[in-house]
Scaffold this active site. Structure first.
Site, short mmCIF file in Angstrom:
data_model
loop_
_atom_site.label_atom_id
_atom_site.label_comp_id
_atom_site.label_asym_id
_atom_site.label_seq_id
_atom_site.Cartn_x
_atom_site.Cartn_y
_atom_site.Cartn_z
N ARG A 71 0.79 -1.23 0.00
CA ARG A 71 0.00 0.00 0.00
C ARG A 71 0.82 1.28 0.00
O ARG A 71 0.60 2.18 -0.80
CB ARG A 71 -0.93 0.05 1.23
CG ARG A 71 -2.17 -0.75 1.09
CD ARG A 71 -2.56 -1.34 2.43
NE ARG A 71 -1.59 -2.32 2.81
CZ ARG A 71 -1.62 -3.61 2.41
NH1 ARG A 71 -2.63 -4.02 1.71
NH2 ARG A 71 -0.67 -4.47 2.74
N THR A 72 1.76 1.39 0.93
CA THR A 72 2.46 2.66 1.08
C THR A 72 3.28 2.97 -0.16
O THR A 72 3.23 4.10 -0.69
CB THR A 72 3.35 2.63 2.34
OG1 THR A 72 2.58 2.07 3.42
CG2 THR A 72 3.83 4.01 2.72
N LYS A 101 27.07 -3.67 -0.90
CA LYS A 101 28.54 -3.55 -0.88
C LYS A 101 29.03 -2.83 0.37
O LYS A 101 30.21 -2.61 0.54
CB LYS A 101 29.01 -2.79 -2.12
CG LYS A 101 28.60 -3.41 -3.43
CD LYS A 101 28.98 -2.49 -4.60
CE LYS A 101 28.21 -2.83 -5.85
NZ LYS A 101 28.25 -1.74 -6.83
N ARG A 122 11.10 3.91 3.43
CA ARG A 122 10.73 2.93 4.48
C ARG A 122 12.01 2.20 4.85
O ARG A 122 12.81 1.84 3.99
CB ARG A 122 9.69 1.95 3.96
CG ARG A 122 9.47 0.79 4.94
CD ARG A 122 8.28 -0.04 4.60
NE ARG A 122 7.04 0.68 4.88
CZ ARG A 122 5.83 0.13 4.82
NH1 ARG A 122 5.71 -1.14 4.48
NH2 ARG A 122 4.76 0.83 5.09
N HIS A 151 4.77 5.40 11.70
CA HIS A 151 4.27 5.36 10.33
C HIS A 151 3.37 6.58 10.19
O HIS A 151 2.14 6.47 10.14
CB HIS A 151 3.51 4.05 10.10
CG HIS A 151 3.27 3.71 8.66
ND1 HIS A 151 3.39 4.63 7.63
CD2 HIS A 151 2.93 2.53 8.06
CE1 HIS A 151 3.11 4.04 6.48
NE2 HIS A 151 2.85 2.76 6.72
N1 CP Z 1 -0.38 -0.14 5.87
C1 CP Z 1 0.84 -0.37 5.32
O1 CP Z 1 1.86 0.26 5.67
O2 CP Z 1 0.85 -1.31 4.34
P1 CP Z 1 2.14 -1.75 3.52
O3 CP Z 1 3.12 -2.36 4.48
O4 CP Z 1 1.65 -2.70 2.46
O5 CP Z 1 2.72 -0.49 2.91
#
Ligand code: CP
Length: 326
Positions: A71-72, A101, A122, A151
């Protein structure tokens, strides 16, 4: 674009998002959230009317995802393209980039600073986006989830979803269930809800996965009332929201612990009948791995696929417009 350099205490957004790193929900307050949600509603309406955005025309944003994401990653990618921008998309850099590396995170983000106007990152390490922000001098970075830390953009979409449904973010009552120890979406969401008066949340988890004590103390000192419970029978029947989460298998040292803790609490038709009500909504950041019975999906109260998923793109479009837009 001038970028405010990130220091340990994240730069507050206030009324001005332009050029700022987005590291933590702590940077927001009710005023900045009002600006963001107003922009989100406008963008959502425009898109639903078939209008295209241009706020990111001529911009290139790097998506640098050191942890898996559906999703993100995809909603940021779609949001950038729907705003007329372009992306450099890097998933799994520990296998496919010079990180293998031994290149440092700092050097990696400095390289992408040479190619793009911003980074969405991320990372599996808590605090990695803050570290990366310190290495950058020209472009902003957005935290798309850091280990079991935060998040922030998930909290923004969750709060927008609540705001759309109830017209307010204060005086809400809810249950937050699952892995509250490692669940970064919960950490950010509860902080965001603590900006508003009168919220009460029942925290339903196995005792091994309770909210970290320092966060429990921080949030309760703010404006949210938290009540820890260990049984579904303790769920009050007048909640506005049930927010369910999965157990974060990848953060548990011992895989056998996962087998013991997973799916301790499951949303079923029976539980909804016993403890739910007609006006509530059911949320989940997804992915789900058994915590919500798929038979619930067609219930109009189930918001995870129908509302949270699309709102993720709209909120990220609004945030990108405000941070990177002209
Ligand atoms: N909700 C969420 O962060 O989903 P993903 O890990 O798929 O990005």
């Amino acid at each position: 674009m001038h970028t405010q350099v990130f220091v340990d205490d994240p730069v507050k957004i206030g009324q001005n998002f332009a050029g700022k790193h987005i590291i933590s929900i702590r940077q927001f307050d009710p005023q900045s959230l009002e600006i963001l949600f107003h922009k989100t509603s406008t963008i959502k309406r425009c898109l639903q009317n078939g209008e295209q955005g241009e706020a990111l025309a001529g911009k290139v944003i790097t998506l640098l995802f050191f942890e898996p994401s559906s999703r993100t990653f995809s909603s940021f990618s779609a949001a950038i393209k729907r705003l007329g921008g372009q992306t450099i998309e890097y998933q799994n850099p520990m296998q496919t980039s010079s990180a293998i590396k031994g290149e440092t995170l700092e050097d990696t983000v400095r390289v992408f600073e040479g190619y793009s106007d911003g980074i969405v990152m991320r990372h599996f390490e808590e605090g990695a986006p803050a570290r990366a922000a310190k290495a950058l001098s020209r472009i902003p970075i957005m935290n798309a989830g850091d280990g079991s830390g935060e998040h922030p953009t998930q909290a923004l979409l969750d709060m927008f979803t609540l705001y759309e449904k109830f017209g307010r973010l204060d005086h809400l009552k809810g249950v937050i269930a699952g892995d509250l120890l490692y669940g970064r979406t919960v950490h950010s969401l509860l902080k965001g809800l603590s900006f508003y008066p009168g919220n009460t949340f029942y925290l339903l988890s196995p005792k091994e996965l309770r909210l970290p004590r320092e966060l429990f103390e921080e949030y309760t000192k703010a404006r949210v009332t938290l009540v820890e419970i260990e049984k579904e029978t303790d769920i009050p029947t007048d909640c506005q929201v049930w927010y369910w989460t999965r157990v974060q298998k990848e953060r548990l040292a011992d895989p056998s612990t996962y087998e013991v803790l997973k799916n301790r609490f499951i949303v079923t038709k029976k539980l909804l009948k016993e403890k739910g009500n007609a006006d509530m909504i059911i949320m989940h950041p997804l992915p789900r791995v058994g915590e919500i019975d798929p038979a619930i999906d067609t219930d109009p109260r189930a918001y995870y696929l129908t509302h949270e998923v699309p709102n993720g793109m709209y909120v990220r479009m609004a945030l990108l417009s405000l941070v990177f837009g002209k």
